[in-house]
Design an enzyme around this catalytic site. Structure first.
Site, PDB file in Angstrom:
ATOM      1  N   PRO A   1      -1.662 -41.824  32.716  1.00 47.98           N
ATOM      2  CA  PRO A   1      -1.118 -43.130  31.899  1.00 47.98           C
ATOM      3  C   PRO A   1       0.178 -42.818  31.499  1.00 47.98           C
ATOM      4  CG  PRO A   1      -2.876 -41.821  30.623  1.00 47.98           C
ATOM      5  CD  PRO A   1      -2.540 -41.112  31.870  1.00 47.98           C
TER       6      PRO A   1
ATOM      7  N   ASN B   1      -0.174 -34.786  36.939  1.00 44.76           N
ATOM      8  CA  ASN B   1       0.157 -34.706  35.642  1.00 44.76           C
ATOM      9  C   ASN B   1      -0.622 -35.861  34.611  1.00 44.76           C
ATOM     10  OD1 ASN B   1       1.394 -35.596  33.234  1.00 44.76           O
ATOM     11  ND2 ASN B   1       3.516 -35.648  33.996  1.00 44.76           N
TER      12      ASN B   1
ATOM     13  N   HIS C   1       3.608 -30.966  33.544  1.00 47.18           N
ATOM     14  CA  HIS C   1       3.961 -31.920  32.499  1.00 47.18           C
ATOM     15  C   HIS C   1       5.655 -31.780  32.433  1.00 47.18           C
ATOM     16  CE1 HIS C   1       0.180 -32.244  31.009  1.00 47.18           C
ATOM     17  NE2 HIS C   1       0.134 -30.842  31.178  1.00 47.18           N
TER      18      HIS C   1
ATOM     19  N   ARG D   1      10.777 -45.535  29.291  1.00 46.26           N
ATOM     20  CA  ARG D   1       9.781 -44.767  28.274  1.00 46.26           C
ATOM     21  C   ARG D   1      10.396 -43.536  27.893  1.00 46.26           C
ATOM     22  NH1 ARG D   1       5.092 -41.398  27.979  1.00 46.26           N
ATOM     23  NH2 ARG D   1       4.310 -41.404  25.939  1.00 46.26           N
TER      24      ARG D   1
END
Length: 149
Positions: free
Chosen positions: A17, A81, A107, A25
């Protein structure tokens, strides 16, 4: 470099997500490169010697279905991820364990420098390695690691 490509031909890169929002973002955390840009960088580095398959979903079930399909197709490895599912999804963990594919959890940020709830990964024990905090280079390192196995 060519020698480590011989043992593995297909690696999947799965993103959970909000990773479709890369470049938009929180660029101070995740950078300015888009997901399409990351895919292009990976294809450029690894070229035709390895088949890279990319998949992103904001939906847990879609990621689980893709992992099962990769297991059935006997993919050579998986870079994942899981995004926020890292910290919440027993179902994703079970899918990774059941797939029996060599998986590397990636990550972009160093999850241990962030909020305490991000310090716990439910999915990491289902993976053979975890890379955290290298930015997008973590994806490159994960693919190189899988190719050398």
């Amino acid at each position: 470099m060519a020698s480590y490509f011989e043992s593995m031909k297909r690696i999947a890169i799965l993103n959970g997500p909000n990773l479709d929002r890369l470049g938009l973002r929180e660029p101070e955390i995740y950078g300015h490169t888009t997901l399409a840009g990351l895919e292009a960088e990976l294809r450029k580095e690894f070229g035709p010697a390895v088949e890279l398959e990319f998949f992103q979903s904001n939906h847990e079930g879609a990621l689980i279905d893709r992992i099962a399909a990769l297991a059935d197709a006997k993919a050579g490895g998986l870079v994942i991820n899981p995004g926020a599912f890292t910290h919440t999804s027993v179902a994703l963990r079970d899918a990774l364990l059941g797939a029996k594919l060599p998986a590397v959890e990636v990550h972009i940020s160093n999850i241990y420098q962030r909020e305490e709830f991000r310090h716990n990964s439910l999915t990491a024990p289902a993976c053979i390695a975890v890379i955290s905090g290298l930015g997008l280079e973590g994806y490159h390192a994960a693919v190189r690691f899988l190719l050398k196995r």
